[in-house]
Design a protein around this motif. Structure first.
Motif, PDB file in Angstrom:
ATOM      1  N   TYR A   1      11.722  36.707   6.603  1.00 14.80           N
ATOM      2  CA  TYR A   1      12.374  37.565   7.587  1.00 14.80           C
ATOM      3  C   TYR A   1      13.892  37.455   7.557  1.00 14.80           C
ATOM      4  CZ  TYR A   1       8.550  39.825   9.958  1.00 14.80           C
ATOM      5  OH  TYR A   1       7.496  40.650  10.240  1.00 14.80           O
ATOM      6  N   THR A   2      14.420  36.386   6.999  1.00 19.50           N
ATOM      7  CA  THR A   2      15.870  36.319   6.861  1.00 19.50           C
ATOM      8  C   THR A   2      16.330  36.990   5.575  1.00 19.50           C
ATOM      9  OG1 THR A   2      15.704  34.128   5.803  1.00 19.50           O
ATOM     10  CG2 THR A   2      16.086  34.178   8.188  1.00 19.50           C
ATOM     11  N   GLY A   3      15.366  37.525   4.817  1.00 16.85           N
ATOM     12  CA  GLY A   3      15.713  38.252   3.598  1.00 16.85           C
ATOM     13  C   GLY A   3      15.984  37.349   2.414  1.00 16.85           C
ATOM     14  N   ASN A   4      15.649  36.064   2.553  1.00 18.55           N
ATOM     15  CA  ASN A   4      15.891  35.137   1.447  1.00 18.55           C
ATOM     16  C   ASN A   4      14.652  34.265   1.258  1.00 18.55           C
ATOM     17  OD1 ASN A   4      16.854  33.508  -0.522  1.00 18.55           O
ATOM     18  ND2 ASN A   4      18.397  32.487   0.721  1.00 18.55           N
ATOM     19  N   PRO A   5      13.697  34.708   0.418  1.00 16.76           N
ATOM     20  CA  PRO A   5      12.485  33.930   0.198  1.00 16.76           C
ATOM     21  C   PRO A   5      12.717  32.651  -0.587  1.00 16.76           C
ATOM     22  CG  PRO A   5      12.541  35.806  -1.289  1.00 16.76           C
ATOM     23  CD  PRO A   5      13.713  35.962  -0.357  1.00 16.76           C
ATOM     24  N   ASN A   6      13.908  32.504  -1.170  1.00 14.37           N
ATOM     25  CA  ASN A   6      14.235  31.309  -1.950  1.00 14.37           C
ATOM     26  C   ASN A   6      14.601  30.167  -1.004  1.00 14.37           C
ATOM     27  OD1 ASN A   6      15.105  29.371  -3.716  1.00 14.37           O
ATOM     28  ND2 ASN A   6      16.665  30.627  -4.704  1.00 14.37           N
ATOM     29  N   PRO A   7      13.862  29.049  -1.019  1.00 17.31           N
ATOM     30  CA  PRO A   7      14.186  27.939  -0.120  1.00 17.31           C
ATOM     31  C   PRO A   7      15.418  27.144  -0.538  1.00 17.31           C
ATOM     32  CG  PRO A   7      12.362  27.315  -1.543  1.00 17.31           C
ATOM     33  CD  PRO A   7      12.672  28.775  -1.834  1.00 17.31           C
ATOM     34  N   MET A   8      15.976  27.437  -1.742  1.00 20.08           N
ATOM     35  CA  MET A   8      17.144  26.701  -2.217  1.00 20.08           C
ATOM     36  C   MET A   8      18.392  27.570  -2.084  1.00 20.08           C
ATOM     37  SD  MET A   8      16.061  23.722  -3.127  1.00 20.08           S
ATOM     38  CE  MET A   8      17.496  23.136  -4.017  1.00 20.08           C
TER      39      MET A   8
ATOM     40  N   ARG B   1      18.951  18.649  15.319  1.00 22.40           N
ATOM     41  CA  ARG B   1      19.742  19.727  15.909  1.00 22.40           C
ATOM     42  C   ARG B   1      20.880  20.174  14.998  1.00 22.40           C
ATOM     43  NH1 ARG B   1      19.527  19.277  22.509  1.00 22.40           N
ATOM     44  NH2 ARG B   1      17.366  20.012  22.580  1.00 22.40           N
ATOM     45  N   GLU B   2      21.378  19.291  14.160  1.00 21.90           N
ATOM     46  CA  GLU B   2      22.327  19.733  13.144  1.00 21.90           C
ATOM     47  C   GLU B   2      21.655  20.717  12.192  1.00 21.90           C
ATOM     48  OE1 GLU B   2      25.057  15.662  13.085  1.00 21.90           O
ATOM     49  OE2 GLU B   2      23.641  16.058  11.466  1.00 21.90           O
ATOM     50  N   TRP B   3      20.377  20.466  11.883  1.00 18.60           N
ATOM     51  CA  TRP B   3      19.626  21.395  11.041  1.00 18.60           C
ATOM     52  C   TRP B   3      19.478  22.744  11.720  1.00 18.60           C
ATOM     53  CZ3 TRP B   3      18.545  22.252   6.301  1.00 18.60           C
ATOM     54  CH2 TRP B   3      18.458  21.208   5.382  1.00 18.60           C
ATOM     55  N   VAL B   4      19.194  22.734  13.016  1.00 18.65           N
ATOM     56  CA  VAL B   4      19.045  23.991  13.746  1.00 18.65           C
ATOM     57  C   VAL B   4      20.314  24.820  13.637  1.00 18.65           C
ATOM     58  CG1 VAL B   4      18.773  25.024  16.031  1.00 18.65           C
ATOM     59  CG2 VAL B   4      17.339  23.090  15.367  1.00 18.65           C
ATOM     60  N   VAL B   5      21.461  24.179  13.851  1.00 20.12           N
ATOM     61  CA  VAL B   5      22.730  24.901  13.789  1.00 20.12           C
ATOM     62  C   VAL B   5      22.986  25.412  12.371  1.00 20.12           C
ATOM     63  CG1 VAL B   5      25.231  24.723  14.081  1.00 20.12           C
ATOM     64  CG2 VAL B   5      23.700  23.620  15.728  1.00 20.12           C
ATOM     65  N   LEU B   6      22.745  24.563  11.372  1.00 21.77           N
ATOM     66  CA  LEU B   6      22.979  24.971   9.984  1.00 21.77           C
ATOM     67  C   LEU B   6      22.075  26.138   9.589  1.00 21.77           C
ATOM     68  CD1 LEU B   6      24.336  24.583   7.254  1.00 21.77           C
ATOM     69  CD2 LEU B   6      22.610  22.833   6.717  1.00 21.77           C
ATOM     70  N   GLU B   7      20.792  26.054   9.922  1.00 22.28           N
ATOM     71  CA  GLU B   7      19.869  27.129   9.566  1.00 22.28           C
ATOM     72  C   GLU B   7      20.215  28.427  10.283  1.00 22.28           C
ATOM     73  OE1 GLU B   7      15.773  24.740   8.376  1.00 22.28           O
ATOM     74  OE2 GLU B   7      16.118  25.283  10.469  1.00 22.28           O
ATOM     75  N   THR B   8      20.686  28.319  11.520  1.00 22.13           N
ATOM     76  CA  THR B   8      21.096  29.520  12.253  1.00 22.13           C
ATOM     77  C   THR B   8      22.283  30.178  11.566  1.00 22.13           C
ATOM     78  OG1 THR B   8      20.334  28.543  14.344  1.00 22.13           O
ATOM     79  CG2 THR B   8      21.849  30.411  14.489  1.00 22.13           C
ATOM     80  N   LEU B   9      23.248  29.375  11.138  1.00 21.15           N
ATOM     81  CA  LEU B   9      24.400  29.918  10.424  1.00 21.15           C
ATOM     82  C   LEU B   9      23.994  30.525   9.086  1.00 21.15           C
ATOM     83  CD1 LEU B   9      26.999  27.074  11.109  1.00 21.15           C
ATOM     84  CD2 LEU B   9      26.981  29.356  12.132  1.00 21.15           C
ATOM     85  N   LEU B  10      23.098  29.841   8.367  1.00 25.42           N
ATOM     86  CA  LEU B  10      22.668  30.328   7.058  1.00 25.42           C
ATOM     87  C   LEU B  10      21.840  31.601   7.175  1.00 25.42           C
ATOM     88  CD1 LEU B  10      21.723  26.946   5.340  1.00 25.42           C
ATOM     89  CD2 LEU B  10      23.618  28.453   4.723  1.00 25.42           C
ATOM     90  N   SER B  11      21.133  31.777   8.292  1.00 27.58           N
ATOM     91  CA  SER B  11      20.321  32.978   8.464  1.00 27.58           C
ATOM     92  C   SER B  11      21.170  34.234   8.538  1.00 27.58           C
ATOM     93  CB  SER B  11      19.467  32.864   9.734  1.00 27.58           C
ATOM     94  OG  SER B  11      20.276  32.966  10.899  1.00 27.58           O
TER      95      SER B  11
END
Length: 218
Positions: free
Chosen positions: A119-126, A153-163
């Motif tokens: 759903y974020t348009g990036n099926p690549n996990p890397m 929670r650092e992961w949450v913030v990073l993943e939100t930014l990367l999305s």
């Protein structure tokens, strides 16, 4: 991710909510479709985990109404109904995935990550961020000097930014991913986690546009 869990079984609901939290996601747990409906009208969720048989109705009807409203939020059905015809009905109603109870919580975690990537348009996990390799599936960051340790929670913030890579992500959006209805955000929480990520990943990786939000530079 901000996840809406709709499940009336107390033991299973508690186990799933705990697993979601351990994976770094924020969840709101509702036991009726009425309460779940109030939630989706209030919060922009990243994922819905939907039981089929609820005290006040059938999850299929809820899902169909959700899709008719134009909502594109991904939905994973969690149900004890395991006939092929029932699975087809769920998928035809707009579900993205289907797990039959009892299921392994590790498999649920993997399916949540996979649906989220689609759903974020990036099926690549890397992903590559500056000099760092980000493995979203394994939740690992590898830098020039080896693996880095990030808190949940650092992961949450990073993943939100990367999305939203390349786009501005507002502070409010990050707070939505960090806190459920049961929790309250502290005034400087987002700034604290952004500062920690910059120390670990490099200050140039995250830009601030004052008053508007943050942008990750990939």
């Amino acid at each position: 991710m901000r996840v809406l869990l709709i499940e009336d079984d107390e033991d299973l609901g508690a186990a799933v909510k705990d697993r979601i939290g351990a994976d770094g996601h924020v969840s709101d747990w509702m036991t009726t479709l009425e309460d779940a409906g109030d939630c989706v009208r209030t919060v922009d969720y990243d994922l819905v985990l939907l039981d089929m048989m609820l005290p006040d109705g059938n999850g299929i009807d809820f899902l169909q109404q959700l899709r008719r409203s134009g909502a594109t939020v991904p939905v994973i059905i969690l149900t004890a109904m395991d006939r092929i015809s029932e699975r087809i009905a769920g998928l035809n109603a707009g579900a993205d995935d289907y797990l039959v109870k009892p299921f392994d919580l590790a498999e649920l975690s993997a399916r949540i990550r996979a649906v989220g990537r689609r759903y974020t348009g990036n099926p690549n996990p890397m992903l590559k961020l500056g000099e760092h390799q980000i493995d979203l599936a394994q939740r690992q960051v590898i830098g020039p000097d080896g693996a880095l340790t990030l808190s949940a929670r650092e992961w949450v913030v990073l993943e939100t930014l990367l999305s939203g890579a390349g786009r501005l992500i507002s502070r409010a959006m990050i707070e939505d991913r960090l806190y459920s209805f049961e929790e309250g955000a502290e005034s400087n929480t987002v700034e604290v986690y952004i500062s920690r990520l910059r120390r670990k990943l490099g200050h140039e990786c995250i830009q601030t546009q004052r008053g508007l939000g943050y942008r990750v530079v990939v």
